[in-house]
Design an enzyme around this catalytic site. Structure first.
Site, PDB file in Angstrom:
ATOM      1  CG  ASP A  10      -1.688   1.178   1.468  1.00 34.86           C
ATOM      2  OD1 ASP A  10      -2.385   1.565   0.523  1.00 34.86           O
ATOM      3  OD2 ASP A  10      -1.631   1.766   2.561  1.00 34.86           O
ATOM      4  CG  LEU A  11       1.785   5.611  -2.011  1.00 40.46           C
ATOM      5  CD1 LEU A  11       3.245   5.255  -2.249  1.00 40.46           C
ATOM      6  CD2 LEU A  11       1.236   6.358  -3.234  1.00 40.46           C
ATOM      7  CG  ASP A  12      -1.758   7.626   3.057  1.00 45.74           C
ATOM      8  OD1 ASP A  12      -0.812   8.184   3.650  1.00 45.74           O
ATOM      9  OD2 ASP A  12      -2.941   7.784   3.390  1.00 45.74           O
ATOM     10  CB  THR A  18       0.134  10.816   0.873  1.00 44.73           C
ATOM     11  OG1 THR A  18      -0.345   9.491   1.017  1.00 44.73           O
ATOM     12  CG2 THR A  18       1.302  10.841  -0.073  1.00 44.73           C
ATOM     13  CE  LYS A  46      -4.132   8.580   8.655  1.00 44.81           C
ATOM     14  NZ  LYS A  46      -3.272   8.351   9.811  1.00 44.81           N
ATOM     15  NE  ARG A  50      -8.835  11.963  -6.173  1.00 39.36           N
ATOM     16  CZ  ARG A  50      -8.268  12.143  -7.363  1.00 39.36           C
ATOM     17  NH1 ARG A  50      -8.844  12.914  -8.265  1.00 39.36           N
ATOM     18  NH2 ARG A  50      -7.128  11.538  -7.660  1.00 39.36           N
ATOM     19  CB  SER A 115      -1.819   2.686  -3.848  1.00 33.31           C
ATOM     20  OG  SER A 115      -2.338   3.971  -3.562  1.00 33.31           O
ATOM     21  CB  ALA A 116      -7.164   3.616  -2.746  1.00 37.99           C
ATOM     22  CE  LYS A 146      -5.813  -0.786  -1.002  1.00 30.68           C
ATOM     23  NZ  LYS A 146      -4.664  -0.020  -0.499  1.00 30.68           N
ATOM     24  CD  GLU A 170      -3.670  -1.566   2.950  1.00 31.98           C
ATOM     25  OE1 GLU A 170      -3.781  -0.758   3.893  1.00 31.98           O
ATOM     26  OE2 GLU A 170      -4.015  -1.287   1.791  1.00 31.98           O
ATOM     27  CG  ASP A 171      -1.877   2.633   6.361  1.00 29.64           C
ATOM     28  OD1 ASP A 171      -2.150   2.244   5.206  1.00 29.64           O
ATOM     29  OD2 ASP A 171      -2.189   3.750   6.793  1.00 29.64           O
TER      30      ASP A 171
HETATM   31  P1  B16 Z   1      -6.132  10.035  -4.488  1.00 29.54           P
HETATM   32  P2  B16 Z   1      -3.487   4.247  -0.182  1.00 29.54           P
HETATM   33  C1  B16 Z   1      -5.228   6.266  -0.343  1.00 29.54           C
HETATM   34  O1  B16 Z   1      -3.936   5.772  -0.491  1.00 29.54           O
HETATM   35  C2  B16 Z   1      -5.277   7.249   0.824  1.00 29.54           C
HETATM   36  O2  B16 Z   1      -5.009   6.582   2.046  1.00 29.54           O
HETATM   37  C3  B16 Z   1      -6.649   7.866   0.888  1.00 29.54           C
HETATM   38  O3  B16 Z   1      -6.706   8.799   1.965  1.00 29.54           O
HETATM   39  C4  B16 Z   1      -6.964   8.553  -0.445  1.00 29.54           C
HETATM   40  O4  B16 Z   1      -8.259   9.111  -0.431  1.00 29.54           O
HETATM   41  C5  B16 Z   1      -6.851   7.511  -1.562  1.00 29.54           C
HETATM   42  O5  B16 Z   1      -5.550   6.949  -1.554  1.00 29.54           O
HETATM   43  C6  B16 Z   1      -7.119   8.120  -2.933  1.00 29.54           C
HETATM   44  O6  B16 Z   1      -6.102   9.029  -3.234  1.00 29.54           O
HETATM   45  O7  B16 Z   1      -7.091  11.134  -4.158  1.00 29.54           O
HETATM   46  O8  B16 Z   1      -4.691  10.470  -4.582  1.00 29.54           O
HETATM   47  O9  B16 Z   1      -6.554   9.247  -5.687  1.00 29.54           O
HETATM   48  O10 B16 Z   1      -3.428   4.114   1.317  1.00 29.54           O
HETATM   49  O11 B16 Z   1      -4.494   3.292  -0.824  1.00 29.54           O
HETATM   50  O12 B16 Z   1      -2.146   4.162  -0.826  1.00 29.54           O
HETATM   51 MG    MG Z   2      -2.744   3.206   3.362  1.00 27.80          MG
END
Ligand code: B16
Ligand code: MG
Length: 210
Positions: A10-12, A18, A46, A50, A115-116, A146, A170-171
């Protein structure tokens, strides 16, 4: 873990924080719409897409908007978010993240992102780790958020591996659930209390360095 052939990150919250920039941008939007948005409330966003993030924010503010208006605000929030992350540098990598990925690569393990975020590629490039990934599955390739396992199943497929030999890092609880639903071993980044369904929990990837 013994049989790990693929590692899906996962990224964030795992590679980079982020969330603080997402928070600033959502807070700015909330303020513009006339209500406040706290860091505690931000926890609910988290790992969430979006689209869903804005729905939660509007629920908090008690505001109803048409789909057209929501699209406009999602774009506005993303412009602000991109402005915050455009100068992101390698010093924002979470402790041990790059080192751990390099350690796995040395052991012949394939690496994917799961990642999302639709901004994942830009972030990986800013962090100078884009080239370390064999596959990148992010918000641009998935239609089900997810805890649906889609993102991790696609990552395993992109790596040419069976789910059973992939480990997810994953966090977020929804991400841990997605990893388990994909039939993968899941390492939670956080605490046992927050991530009870993970197979193993560490505070950060630095704990896994050998
Ligand atoms: P974006 P992850 C997620 O990242 C974030 O945790 C979440 O807060 C955010 O809304 C989502 O990505 C979408 O991000 O607006 O940049 O498309 O934890 O899945 O890496
Ligand atoms: Mg995350």
């Amino acid at each position: 873990m013994e049989t790990m052939k693929g590692a899906i990150f996962d990224l964030d919250g795992v590679i980079v924080d982020t969330a603080k920039y997402h928070y600033l941008a959502w807070k700015k939007l909330a303020n513009q719409l006339g209500f406040d948005f706290t860091e505690e409330q931000n926890e609910r966003l988290k790992g969430v897409s979006r689209v869903r993030s804005l729905e939660i924010l509007l629920e908090i503010g008690g505001i109803n908007l048409t789909e057209e208006e929501q699209e406009k605000y999602r774009e506005l929030k993303n412009e602000w978010y991109l402005d915050y992350i455009k100068d992101m540098k390698t010093d924002e990598l979470l402790k041990g993240a790059k080192e751990y990925i390099l350690q796995l690569k040395k052991a012949g393990i394939k690496i994917s992102l799961g990642s999302a975020s639709k901004n994942a590629v830009l972030i990986l490039k800013n962090l100078d780790i884009y080239d370390l990934f064999d596959a990148i599955i992010d918000g641009n390739q998935v239609s089900k958020a997810k805890p649906d396992p889609e993102v991790f199943l696609k990552a395993a497929e992109a790596l040419g591996l069976d789910s059973s030999v992939c480990t997810v890092f994953e966090d977020a609880e929804a991400g841990v659930q997605a990893g388990k639903a994909a039939g993968m071993y899941v390492v939670g980044i956080g605490t046992k209390e927050n991530l009870p369904e993970a197979d193993r929990v560490v505070a950060g990837l630095y704990e896994l360095l050998v």
